[in-house]
Motif scaffolding. Structure first.
Motif, PDB file in Angstrom:
ATOM      1  N   ASP A  66      53.002  24.816  39.140  1.00 56.83           N
ATOM      2  CA  ASP A  66      54.322  25.451  39.028  1.00 56.83           C
ATOM      3  C   ASP A  66      54.272  26.817  38.356  1.00 56.83           C
ATOM      4  O   ASP A  66      55.125  27.156  37.529  1.00 56.83           O
ATOM      5  CB  ASP A  66      55.300  24.527  38.286  1.00 56.83           C
ATOM      6  CG  ASP A  66      55.540  23.232  39.041  1.00 56.83           C
ATOM      7  OD1 ASP A  66      55.643  23.288  40.288  1.00 56.83           O
ATOM      8  OD2 ASP A  66      55.594  22.176  38.393  1.00 56.83           O
ATOM      9  N   SER A  67      53.267  27.587  38.709  1.00 57.52           N
ATOM     10  CA  SER A  67      53.119  28.935  38.169  1.00 57.52           C
ATOM     11  C   SER A  67      53.173  29.952  39.302  1.00 57.52           C
ATOM     12  O   SER A  67      53.165  29.589  40.482  1.00 57.52           O
ATOM     13  CB  SER A  67      51.799  29.066  37.399  1.00 57.52           C
ATOM     14  OG  SER A  67      51.821  28.241  36.256  1.00 57.52           O
ATOM     15  N   THR A  68      53.214  31.220  38.940  1.00 59.90           N
ATOM     16  CA  THR A  68      53.336  32.312  39.905  1.00 59.90           C
ATOM     17  C   THR A  68      51.988  32.993  40.096  1.00 59.90           C
ATOM     18  O   THR A  68      51.448  33.560  39.139  1.00 59.90           O
ATOM     19  CB  THR A  68      54.357  33.355  39.388  1.00 59.90           C
ATOM     20  OG1 THR A  68      55.562  32.680  39.029  1.00 59.90           O
ATOM     21  CG2 THR A  68      54.639  34.398  40.439  1.00 59.90           C
ATOM     22  N   PRO A  69      51.424  32.938  41.327  1.00 57.70           N
ATOM     23  CA  PRO A  69      50.126  33.582  41.560  1.00 57.70           C
ATOM     24  C   PRO A  69      50.259  35.101  41.691  1.00 57.70           C
ATOM     25  O   PRO A  69      51.037  35.601  42.491  1.00 57.70           O
ATOM     26  CB  PRO A  69      49.643  32.957  42.870  1.00 57.70           C
ATOM     27  CG  PRO A  69      50.866  32.441  43.547  1.00 57.70           C
ATOM     28  CD  PRO A  69      51.906  32.213  42.495  1.00 57.70           C
ATOM     29  N   TYR A  70      49.508  35.806  40.874  1.00 54.88           N
ATOM     30  CA  TYR A  70      49.423  37.259  40.927  1.00 54.88           C
ATOM     31  C   TYR A  70      47.997  37.631  41.298  1.00 54.88           C
ATOM     32  O   TYR A  70      47.048  36.941  40.906  1.00 54.88           O
ATOM     33  CB  TYR A  70      49.725  37.873  39.563  1.00 54.88           C
ATOM     34  CG  TYR A  70      51.192  38.124  39.273  1.00 54.88           C
ATOM     35  CD1 TYR A  70      52.205  37.446  39.940  1.00 54.88           C
ATOM     36  CD2 TYR A  70      51.559  39.033  38.304  1.00 54.88           C
ATOM     37  CE1 TYR A  70      53.541  37.678  39.648  1.00 54.88           C
ATOM     38  CE2 TYR A  70      52.890  39.266  38.000  1.00 54.88           C
ATOM     39  CZ  TYR A  70      53.877  38.585  38.677  1.00 54.88           C
ATOM     40  OH  TYR A  70      55.192  38.815  38.385  1.00 54.88           O
ATOM     41  N   ILE A 104      42.719  36.932  40.416  1.00 53.44           N
ATOM     42  CA  ILE A 104      43.883  36.111  40.749  1.00 53.44           C
ATOM     43  C   ILE A 104      44.176  35.275  39.509  1.00 53.44           C
ATOM     44  O   ILE A 104      43.260  34.716  38.905  1.00 53.44           O
ATOM     45  CB  ILE A 104      43.668  35.242  42.005  1.00 53.44           C
ATOM     46  CG1 ILE A 104      44.938  34.445  42.310  1.00 53.44           C
ATOM     47  CG2 ILE A 104      42.426  34.376  41.896  1.00 53.44           C
ATOM     48  CD1 ILE A 104      44.942  33.765  43.678  1.00 53.44           C
ATOM     49  N   TYR A 105      45.474  35.248  39.130  1.00 52.02           N
ATOM     50  CA  TYR A 105      45.816  34.560  37.892  1.00 52.02           C
ATOM     51  C   TYR A 105      47.281  34.118  37.925  1.00 52.02           C
ATOM     52  O   TYR A 105      48.076  34.599  38.739  1.00 52.02           O
ATOM     53  CB  TYR A 105      45.561  35.462  36.686  1.00 52.02           C
ATOM     54  CG  TYR A 105      46.347  36.750  36.703  1.00 52.02           C
ATOM     55  CD1 TYR A 105      47.570  36.852  36.033  1.00 52.02           C
ATOM     56  CD2 TYR A 105      45.876  37.870  37.385  1.00 52.02           C
ATOM     57  CE1 TYR A 105      48.290  38.036  36.047  1.00 52.02           C
ATOM     58  CE2 TYR A 105      46.586  39.053  37.402  1.00 52.02           C
ATOM     59  CZ  TYR A 105      47.800  39.129  36.732  1.00 52.02           C
ATOM     60  OH  TYR A 105      48.514  40.292  36.757  1.00 52.02           O
ATOM     61  N   GLN A 115      45.914  32.390  33.170  1.00 55.66           N
ATOM     62  CA  GLN A 115      44.724  31.657  33.612  1.00 55.66           C
ATOM     63  C   GLN A 115      44.411  31.998  35.064  1.00 55.66           C
ATOM     64  O   GLN A 115      45.320  32.090  35.892  1.00 55.66           O
ATOM     65  CB  GLN A 115      44.926  30.154  33.470  1.00 55.66           C
ATOM     66  CG  GLN A 115      44.956  29.689  32.044  1.00 55.66           C
ATOM     67  CD  GLN A 115      45.105  28.187  31.973  1.00 55.66           C
ATOM     68  OE1 GLN A 115      46.084  27.634  32.442  1.00 55.66           O
ATOM     69  NE2 GLN A 115      44.113  27.547  31.385  1.00 55.66           N
ATOM     70  N   GLY A 116      43.137  32.156  35.354  1.00 55.95           N
ATOM     71  CA  GLY A 116      42.708  32.477  36.698  1.00 55.95           C
ATOM     72  C   GLY A 116      41.269  32.934  36.686  1.00 55.95           C
ATOM     73  O   GLY A 116      40.460  32.432  35.903  1.00 55.95           O
ATOM     74  N   MET A 117      40.953  33.914  37.514  1.00 52.03           N
ATOM     75  CA  MET A 117      39.569  34.370  37.625  1.00 52.03           C
ATOM     76  C   MET A 117      39.534  35.863  37.931  1.00 52.03           C
ATOM     77  O   MET A 117      40.312  36.359  38.747  1.00 52.03           O
ATOM     78  CB  MET A 117      38.863  33.601  38.746  1.00 52.03           C
ATOM     79  CG  MET A 117      37.407  33.953  38.911  1.00 52.03           C
ATOM     80  SD  MET A 117      36.579  32.918  40.144  1.00 52.03           S
ATOM     81  CE  MET A 117      36.377  31.426  39.196  1.00 52.03           C
ATOM     82  N   VAL A 118      38.602  36.540  37.273  1.00 50.79           N
ATOM     83  CA  VAL A 118      38.319  37.946  37.545  1.00 50.79           C
ATOM     84  C   VAL A 118      37.020  37.987  38.337  1.00 50.79           C
ATOM     85  O   VAL A 118      36.063  37.289  38.005  1.00 50.79           O
ATOM     86  CB  VAL A 118      38.183  38.746  36.226  1.00 50.79           C
ATOM     87  CG1 VAL A 118      37.795  40.187  36.508  1.00 50.79           C
ATOM     88  CG2 VAL A 118      39.472  38.669  35.431  1.00 50.79           C
TER      89      VAL A 118
END
Length: 130
Positions: free
Chosen positions: A20-24, A88-89, A95-98
């Motif tokens: 339930d988060s917003t992907p940026y 993408i986080y 939280q995500g990945m660089v």
């Protein structure tokens, strides 16, 4: 082997939505083949919201991410080669990945030809290395 980046982007996108988060995504706007709204680019980078309620017709494959979005009230199609996506986080948690920065480099012009493998004929020639 092919790049793992597009697979990780798709997996993290689903994971972010499932939580339930917003992907940026952080995008290198100068990467070849990238089409983004120029008015939103700063320092050759742009952050885009990939939430299903913010975009339409999202397609993700091993080469690119593309979708239709509205920027300043103007509809535009966005094309992001996988190599252009730098991160993408989740907007809410960070939280995500660089990813490592990819550059498309042409093969060197004055490279030596690849030597042909030895012809197989009988037993392999192995030697003991001490």
């Amino acid at each position: 082997m092919s790049s793992s980046r597009p697979y990780l982007i798709r997996a993290l996108y689903e994971w972010i939505l499932d939580n339930d988060s917003t992907p940026y995504v952080l995008v290198n706007a100068g990467y070849p083949g990238t089409v983004v709204p120029e008015g939103f680019v700063e320092d050759d980078q742009v952050v885009l919201n990939l939430s299903p309620n913010a975009i339409r017709h999202l397609e993700m494959d091993n080469e690119r991410v593309c979708f239709d979005g509205r920027f300043g009230g103007v509809a535009q199609q966005v094309w992001l080669p996988a190599g252009a996506i730098m991160a993408i986080y989740a907007r809410e948690t960070g939280q995500g990945m660089v990813f490592e920065i990819e550059t498309e480099t042409p093969p060197p012009e004055d490279h030596e030809p690849t030597p042909e493998p030895p012809k197989s004929g009988g037993r392999p020639a192995l030697k003991v290395v001490k």
